[in-house]
Motif scaffolding. Structure first.
Motif, mmCIF file in Angstrom:
data_model
loop_
_atom_site.group_PDB
_atom_site.id
_atom_site.type_symbol
_atom_site.label_atom_id
_atom_site.label_comp_id
_atom_site.label_asym_id
_atom_site.label_seq_id
_atom_site.Cartn_x
_atom_site.Cartn_y
_atom_site.Cartn_z
ATOM 1 N N VAL A 58 -6.882 2.272 -5.707
ATOM 2 C CA VAL A 58 -6.979 3.443 -4.823
ATOM 3 C C VAL A 58 -6.088 3.364 -3.587
ATOM 4 O O VAL A 58 -5.850 4.381 -2.925
ATOM 5 N N THR A 59 -5.610 2.149 -3.271
ATOM 6 C CA THR A 59 -4.708 2.045 -2.106
ATOM 7 C C THR A 59 -3.241 2.056 -2.504
ATOM 8 O O THR A 59 -2.384 2.211 -1.638
ATOM 9 N N SER A 60 -2.956 1.874 -3.806
ATOM 10 C CA SER A 60 -1.542 1.742 -4.180
ATOM 11 C C SER A 60 -1.220 2.289 -5.570
ATOM 12 O O SER A 60 -0.452 3.239 -5.714
ATOM 13 N N THR A 61 -1.829 1.689 -6.608
ATOM 14 C CA THR A 61 -1.378 1.957 -7.984
ATOM 15 C C THR A 61 -1.531 3.428 -8.391
ATOM 16 O O THR A 61 -0.597 4.018 -8.957
ATOM 17 N N ASN A 62 -2.692 3.997 -8.116
ATOM 18 C CA ASN A 62 -2.907 5.383 -8.560
ATOM 19 C C ASN A 62 -1.949 6.354 -7.873
ATOM 20 O O ASN A 62 -1.435 7.278 -8.515
ATOM 21 N N ALA A 63 -1.706 6.149 -6.581
ATOM 22 C CA ALA A 63 -0.781 7.049 -5.886
ATOM 23 C C ALA A 63 0.617 6.932 -6.496
ATOM 24 O O ALA A 63 1.321 7.935 -6.666
ATOM 25 N N ALA A 64 1.022 5.705 -6.838
ATOM 26 C CA ALA A 64 2.350 5.526 -7.457
ATOM 27 C C ALA A 64 2.417 6.259 -8.792
ATOM 28 O O ALA A 64 3.418 6.918 -9.111
ATOM 29 N N LYS A 65 1.339 6.162 -9.562
ATOM 30 C CA LYS A 65 1.334 6.826 -10.884
ATOM 31 C C LYS A 65 1.286 8.344 -10.735
ATOM 32 O O LYS A 65 2.042 9.073 -11.374
ATOM 33 N N GLY A 86 0.817 -1.209 0.000
ATOM 34 C CA GLY A 86 0.000 0.000 0.000
ATOM 35 C C GLY A 86 0.851 1.261 0.000
ATOM 36 O O GLY A 86 1.979 1.282 0.521
ATOM 37 N N ILE A 87 0.310 2.308 -0.610
ATOM 38 C CA ILE A 87 0.966 3.626 -0.590
ATOM 39 C C ILE A 87 -0.021 4.608 0.015
ATOM 40 O O ILE A 87 -1.129 4.775 -0.494
ATOM 41 N N ASP A 88 0.378 5.223 1.103
ATOM 42 C CA ASP A 88 -0.466 6.256 1.718
ATOM 43 C C ASP A 88 0.201 7.609 1.460
ATOM 44 O O ASP A 88 1.205 7.954 2.092
ATOM 45 N N PRO A 89 -0.348 8.380 0.525
ATOM 46 C CA PRO A 89 0.324 9.631 0.145
ATOM 47 C C PRO A 89 -0.052 10.828 1.019
ATOM 48 O O PRO A 89 0.229 11.967 0.632
ATOM 49 N N HIS A 90 -0.670 10.566 2.170
ATOM 50 C CA HIS A 90 -1.046 11.712 3.014
ATOM 51 C C HIS A 90 -0.905 11.330 4.485
ATOM 52 O O HIS A 90 -1.856 10.849 5.111
#
Ligand code: URP
Ligand code: ZN
Ligand code: ZN
Length: 463
Positions: free
Chosen positions: A368-375, A57-61
């Motif tokens: 919404v938990t990982s891929t979009n934030a990475a992109k 997971g990527i949490d961008p906030h």
């Protein structure tokens, strides 16, 4: 047998677009092979039969160890990134706050002194520009090209501390666009909110409920529309953080009619919790955050926004404060440090409420938990997917295990849970970060300092 290798067998691999059963072979931090019955021998093998495997997971906030409202958020870079790993989040993007009157470079040094060598999981920074002037302008290129910090956060609220005005916003957008970055925004009308806060205080209305009543939907809808219009005018890629409500999402939806790409993030709390929590006298302080929790109709709008592809990211805005810190505002809601803890439970809560309860698909969950934030933030395909040569950041997940969220078992450094007693279906079992087992049997196997600063690429606001 190769050293530093890991073989994960028979997992159900889920990405933003795929769903299949395979083995994954990992060597030297990277995914090297994916396929049925892989012949490789590895130093360590995990049987993932009946498990799902998601990209980390990527949490961008998130806000770790952040000076704010006269105190510091209670998770350090160590405790916060460790708790994130327990919940399947392998990378976080935190915020550096420029001090008004000082340079961006000075703020970077300050933040690095707290974060470097202290993170357990991987991390990056957004740079919050709180004072845009001719000197700040000269620093933008360096941040994008040398530091790998390509997103610039702005606040349209918190006047006197973090807020910039529209003139500064336009200037920043022009420079950021020119250099290949993105402007992100806390979009609420700071002047309207300050007026309502003062009015409520004058009337002796001082409980947490008045935090909510000082930030009505219109304050967010108005600022979101203004931001979207300025982004359109300048052509700068724009991203709205922690969007909460129908009015604000409508501003974005309207912008899509002129083919404008505005990227939208919501946070797990705005999907699951509502403003009735502010009616619990001072206990409501647990959920005092900005923007505040909204109405049930807004939750519905946000779930729909995810499925319509308008809401691209579900983050947390993790900004925890212990109860003693929250009590700074016992006699005055405007002194309650804003923020709530969620970094550890974003993925399990979203899986349970979203996927298990049939609101979103598995692929959407990964998006919404990982891929979009990475992109969006210039880390793809190194992060955000399960593919050859991607970082081996993986979550092995039991979709059927039921458990209960509680402060007595969480790993965040905060003495309450905003989700105390929530029953969830689906549990993070094993987490791998750059090829190393990070979490297993509820235990973190990595030490602080393992987490790497991730330099990000230029971005264009289109994914
Ligand atoms: O209440 C919040 N959101 N606290 C953290 C700072 C911010 O506005 O994101
Ligand atoms: Zn904010
Ligand atoms: Zn925030």
């Amino acid at each position: 047998m190769r050293s530093m290798s890991l073989l994960i067998k028979n997992g159900r691999v889920i990405t933003a677009s795929e769903d299949y059963v395979a083995d994954i072979f990992i060597e030297d931090e990277k995914i090297k092979a994916i396929g049925k019955d892989l012949p490789m021998k590895a130093y360590e093998t995990i049987d993932a039969s009946d498990m799902m495997i998601f990209p980390g997971g990527i949490d961008p906030h998130v806000h770790l160890d952040m000076p704010f409202m006269g105190t510091f958020s209670s998770d350090t870079y160590e405790t916060g990134t460790r708790a994130a790993l327990h919940g399947g989040t392998t990378t976080v993007i935190d915020f550096i706050l420029q001090k008004q009157g000082n340079s961006l470079k000075a703020a970077l040094g300050d933040w690095r002194s707290r974060s470097d060598n202290n993170c357990v999981g991987d991390y990056s920074f957004h740079m919050a520009v709180t004072d845009f002037n001719e000197e700040t302008k000269k620093e933008i290129k360096h941040f994008i090209e040398e530091e790998g910090i390509t997103s610039f956060k702005t606040f349209m609220a918190y006047k006197g501390a973090l807020m910039i005005d529209d003139r500064q916003m336009i200037g920043l957008m022009e420079e950021v666009k020119k250099q290949g970055g993105m402007v992100t925004v806390h979009a609420t009308n700071g002047d309207m909110i300050d007026y309502l806060v003062a009015k409520h205080r004058d009337e002796g209305k001082l409980s947490p409920l008045y935090h909510y009543l000082s930030q009505p939907e219109v304050t967010e809808a108005e600022a979101s529309e203004r931001f979207v219009d300025m982004a359109n005018y300048t052509g700068c890629p724009g991203y709205i953080v922690h969007l909460t409500c129908e009015g604000a999402l409508n501003a974005v939806r309207n912008a899509t009619r002129r083919n404008q790409n505005v990227l939208v993030e919501t946070c797990i709390q705005y999907l699951l919790l509502d403003a009735s929590l502010y009616e619990k006298d001072f206990d409501g302080a647990k959920w005092v955050m900005s923007p505040p929790l909204r109405e049930k109709k807004d939750q519905q709008t946000l779930w729909a926004g995810i499925n319509q592809g308008l809401v691209k990211v579900v983050a947390t805005d993790h900004c925890p404060f212990n109860w003693e810190q929250k009590k700074m505002g016992e006699k005055d809601f405007s002194k309650i440090p804003n923020g709530h803890p969620a970094i550890e439970h974003r993925m399990e809560l979203l899986f349970s409420e979203g996927v298990h309860n049939g609101k979103i698909t598995l692929n959407k969950f990964v998006e919404v938990t990982s891929t979009n934030a990475a992109k969006i933030f210039g880390m793809f395909p190194r992060k955000g997917t399960i593919g050859i040569d991607s970082d081996a950041d993986l979550v092995i997940f039991d979709p059927n295990e039921k458990h209960t969220i509680s402060a007595s078992s969480h790993h965040m450094h905060v003495d309450y849970s905003a989700y105390e007693g929530w029953k969830v279906t689906g549990k993070v079992k094993t987490v791998v970060l750059r090829g190393k087992i990070a979490v297993e049997n509820n235990e973190c196997k990595l030490e602080k300092g393992y987490g790497q600063f991730i330099k990000r690429s230029k971005v264009n606001g289109i994914i």
